[in-house]
Enzyme design. Structure first.
Site, PDB file in Angstrom:
ATOM      1  N   HIS A  18       0.794  -1.193  -0.019  1.00 10.22           N
ATOM      2  CA  HIS A  18       0.024  -0.022   0.033  1.00 10.22           C
ATOM      3  C   HIS A  18       0.994   1.469   0.100  1.00 10.22           C
ATOM      4  O   HIS A  18       2.134   1.034  -0.175  1.00 10.22           O
ATOM      5  CB  HIS A  18      -0.831  -0.096   1.217  1.00 10.22           C
ATOM      6  CG  HIS A  18      -0.282  -0.326   2.410  1.00 10.22           C
ATOM      7  ND1 HIS A  18       0.444   0.964   2.906  1.00 10.22           N
ATOM      8  CD2 HIS A  18      -0.097  -1.267   3.439  1.00 10.22           C
ATOM      9  CE1 HIS A  18       0.912   0.368   4.156  1.00 10.22           C
ATOM     10  NE2 HIS A  18       0.475  -0.604   4.268  1.00 10.22           N
ATOM     11  N   CYS A 129       0.185  -8.826  15.951  1.00  5.51           N
ATOM     12  CA  CYS A 129       1.603  -8.074  16.371  1.00  5.51           C
ATOM     13  C   CYS A 129       2.515  -8.766  16.374  1.00  5.51           C
ATOM     14  O   CYS A 129       3.792  -8.671  16.269  1.00  5.51           O
ATOM     15  CB  CYS A 129       1.289  -7.128  17.429  1.00  5.51           C
ATOM     16  SG  CYS A 129       0.351  -5.721  17.470  1.00  5.51           S
ATOM     17  N   CYS A 143      -5.469  -4.508  21.833  1.00  7.19           N
ATOM     18  CA  CYS A 143      -4.336  -4.178  21.129  1.00  7.19           C
ATOM     19  C   CYS A 143      -4.533  -2.833  20.558  1.00  7.19           C
ATOM     20  O   CYS A 143      -5.325  -2.510  19.961  1.00  7.19           O
ATOM     21  CB  CYS A 143      -3.979  -5.225  19.978  1.00  7.19           C
ATOM     22  SG  CYS A 143      -2.663  -4.348  19.050  1.00  7.19           S
ATOM     23  N   HIS A 146      -4.159  -2.726  16.609  1.00  5.94           N
ATOM     24  CA  HIS A 146      -5.089  -3.770  15.689  1.00  5.94           C
ATOM     25  C   HIS A 146      -6.737  -3.743  16.358  1.00  5.94           C
ATOM     26  O   HIS A 146      -7.523  -4.073  15.727  1.00  5.94           O
ATOM     27  CB  HIS A 146      -4.747  -5.298  15.816  1.00  5.94           C
ATOM     28  CG  HIS A 146      -3.315  -5.280  14.818  1.00  5.94           C
ATOM     29  ND1 HIS A 146      -2.109  -5.321  15.514  1.00  5.94           N
ATOM     30  CD2 HIS A 146      -3.337  -5.441  13.581  1.00  5.94           C
ATOM     31  CE1 HIS A 146      -1.184  -5.450  14.352  1.00  5.94           C
ATOM     32  NE2 HIS A 146      -1.862  -5.616  13.515  1.00  5.94           N
ATOM     33  N   LYS A 294      -5.600   7.229   9.931  1.00  8.57           N
ATOM     34  CA  LYS A 294      -4.554   6.284   9.412  1.00  8.57           C
ATOM     35  C   LYS A 294      -5.354   5.509   8.202  1.00  8.57           C
ATOM     36  O   LYS A 294      -6.215   4.943   8.365  1.00  8.57           O
ATOM     37  CB  LYS A 294      -4.136   5.489  10.204  1.00  8.57           C
ATOM     38  CG  LYS A 294      -3.054   4.497   9.823  1.00  8.57           C
ATOM     39  CD  LYS A 294      -2.335   3.532  10.758  1.00  8.57           C
ATOM     40  CE  LYS A 294      -1.203   2.634  10.335  1.00  8.57           C
ATOM     41  NZ  LYS A 294      -0.783   1.569  11.309  1.00  8.57           N
ATOM     42  N   LYS A 297      -7.344  -0.400   4.650  1.00  5.95           N
ATOM     43  CA  LYS A 297      -8.618  -1.076   3.783  1.00  5.95           C
ATOM     44  C   LYS A 297      -9.814  -1.437   4.402  1.00  5.95           C
ATOM     45  O   LYS A 297     -10.865  -1.118   3.779  1.00  5.95           O
ATOM     46  CB  LYS A 297      -7.960  -2.472   3.274  1.00  5.95           C
ATOM     47  CG  LYS A 297      -6.759  -2.175   2.192  1.00  5.95           C
ATOM     48  CD  LYS A 297      -6.284  -3.612   1.873  1.00  5.95           C
ATOM     49  CE  LYS A 297      -7.185  -4.330   0.858  1.00  5.95           C
ATOM     50  NZ  LYS A 297      -6.497  -5.548   0.280  1.00  5.95           N
TER      51      LYS A 297
END
Length: 504
Positions: A18, A129, A143, A146, A294, A297
């Site tokens: 990406h 992670c 987390c 994530h 941020k 997708k």
């Protein structure tokens, strides 16, 4: 000859490349190209991180082996490097047998000296992670990267005595305030160390897809230890000779801020334990944000670098990466912002400057760069200051600052056209020498622009020289040639399509 060694992080192959991958790769390429222009002996490394659970799980879903899966994914990352015109000297894969052997040798050395030991461990583990978290480091029990709840895992692992290196790390920070750029990231990393370090697990008993611990085949090396060692292992086999004495320590490790701790704490401690010098600098860049978030997708807010490059060209994309967002900080990007920069700066300011200069030399000087009656002192002094400013910014990896200094010069040349009005001089024979001076100054200014812009927009830089009837060899692009008064009169100016066609 000076050496210069720059790296990107190696990119994990659990998904397609990406814009973040492109961003870091181009940044490293800009530095590599610049240092080659200085005449330095350069080594630029990028590659892929291929071990760990996510890759194994993705392979299982496809009904293939992990090796087959990563073999299929790595081509996409190689293609990205090629597409952005990266001039990397080597592309490392952590599944390379040479890397595997280097990792085993490294941790065996630490085990033999007593820096690695076995103990039972229980902790909160994020599989995405591949890292353990303390309760205090979670966000609402999840987390922080994530947003998933970690799993409580208990197993016997091999641990690295990270705590033993806390004082040495603090001492290094105090003695090398330029170890990490920008300063905010230096302070963040130093604060983390000052809070106290605990030993870290460097193996996993529950993983299958990884490099086996050499003295205990029931466990594999923690993927982050495996990955970090690529910066040294690659030098040992990239050219079938040991390049470690020649290029280590690295001059710059470039990375995003989410992997700061691994590079600023764990990596230096591992190097200290093995007797290696520490890298000279880490440069931590921010995130490219869309809509204040941020890119992800799952959020549907991703700018596809391939689509942008296919539509607008590679150089335009490379330029935008470091023009819109100050390198080292978070910043908002958008297609509207891209198209505005493209039209205003690439098409109108740089492209139009070249077109107008070539057209005026064609019309008023029979298509040849005229001989100037004298060298213009103000330009000579200005270019000297410009070179010093760009050199300082590039030495600190301040890519946006360097590009801004160059762009101020581009704008000054456009202003010079308006202020001097060559079309008025051309109507008065008595002002012929003035006209020749102005046309030469514009051609010479563009030549210097091309040299200084080469690390950022190499294809356009070479085309500028070609349009001016000048060579664009590596020798002609050397930074030492960005000095006023080098262009020899008489070069045949060429015409062509707009350097950056304006967008509708």
């Amino acid at each position: 000859m000076n050496t210069f060694y720059v790296t990107t992080p190696i990119y994990y192959v659990n998904d397609v490349p990406h814009i973040g991958h492109a961003y870091t790769t181009i940044a490293a390429d800009v530095l590599a190209r610049y240092h080659r222009q200085l005449g330095d002996d350069v080594f630029f490394l990028t590659g892929t991180d291929e071990h760990g659970n996510p890759a194994a799980q993705a392979a299982r879903k496809k009904g293939i082996t992990p090796q087959e899966y990563v073999d299929g994914m790595v081509g996409k990352f190689r293609a990205l490097a090629e597409r952005v015109n990266a001039t990397n000297d080597f592309f490392i894969r952590t599944t390379d047998p040479e890397h595997r052997q280097a990792v085993q040798n490294f941790i065996q050395q630490l085990y033999d000296k007593g820096d690695i030991y076995l103990k039972s461990y229980e902790g909160l583990y994020c599989a995405a992670c591949e890292a353990f978290y303390a309760e205090k480091d979670l966000m609402d029990g999840k987390c922080p990267d994530h947003g998933t709840a970690p799993e409580l895992i208990k197993e016997n692992n091999y641990f690295f005595r990270l705590s033993s290196y806390q004082e040495r790390l603090i001492e290094h920070y105090e003695n090398h305030p330029d170890f990490i750029y920008p300063a905010t990231r230096f302070n963040e990393a130093r604060s983390f160390v000052m809070q106290g370090l605990e030993d870290i697990s460097i193996s996993r008993a529950t993983l299958e897809w990884g490099i086996p611990i050499p003295w205990d085949k029931s466990q594999v090396v923690y993927v982050w230890v495996d990955a970090l060692l690529n910066y040294i292992s690659a030098l040992a086999y990239a050219r079938r000779e040991n390049l470690v004495p020649r290029f280590w320590p690295a001059d710059y490790h470039l990375m995003a801020k989410d992997i700061l701790k691994f590079h600023a704490v764990i990596w230096p401690a591992l190097l200290m334990a093995a007797g290696y010098e520490l890298p000279r600098h880490l440069f931590i860049h921010g995130y490219l944000l869309m809509g204040g978030q941020k890119m992800s997708k799952t959020r549907g807010n991703v700018l596809d670098p391939f689509t942008i490059m296919d539509k607008y060209g590679v150089d335009a994309f490379r330029f935008y990466c470091f023009r819109e967002v100050n390198f080292g900080q978070d910043g908002v990007v958008s297609m509207d912002g891209f198209e505005s920069r493209y039209n205003t700066e690439l098409a109108n300011e740089l492209g139009n400057l070249l077109s107008r200069t070539a057209a005026m030399i064609g019309k008023y000087a029979d298509g040849r760069v005229p001989a100037p009656p004298a060298q213009t002192r103000e330009f000579a002094e200005g270019v000297q200051k410009l070179g010093i400013g760009v050199a300082r910014a590039m030495s600190l990896a301040e890519l946006t600052a360097a590009l801004e200094k160059i762009w101020q010069f581009v704008r000054s040349l456009n202003k010079y056209i308006e202020d001097s009005a060559p079309w008025k001089m051309a109507s008065e024979e008595s002002r012929r020498s003035e006209l020749d001076q102005v046309l030469y100054n514009l051609a010479e200014g563009l030549r210097i622009c091309a040299i200084l812009l080469n690390p950022f927009i190499p294809e356009a830089a070479a085309e500028i020289l070609r349009r001016l009837g000048l060579r664009a060899s590596p020798e002609d692009m050397r930074m030492e040639k960005a000095e006023w008064g080098i262009t020899e009169p008489g070069a045949n100016v060429a015409f062509g399509d707009p350097l950056f066609p304006k967008l509708d």
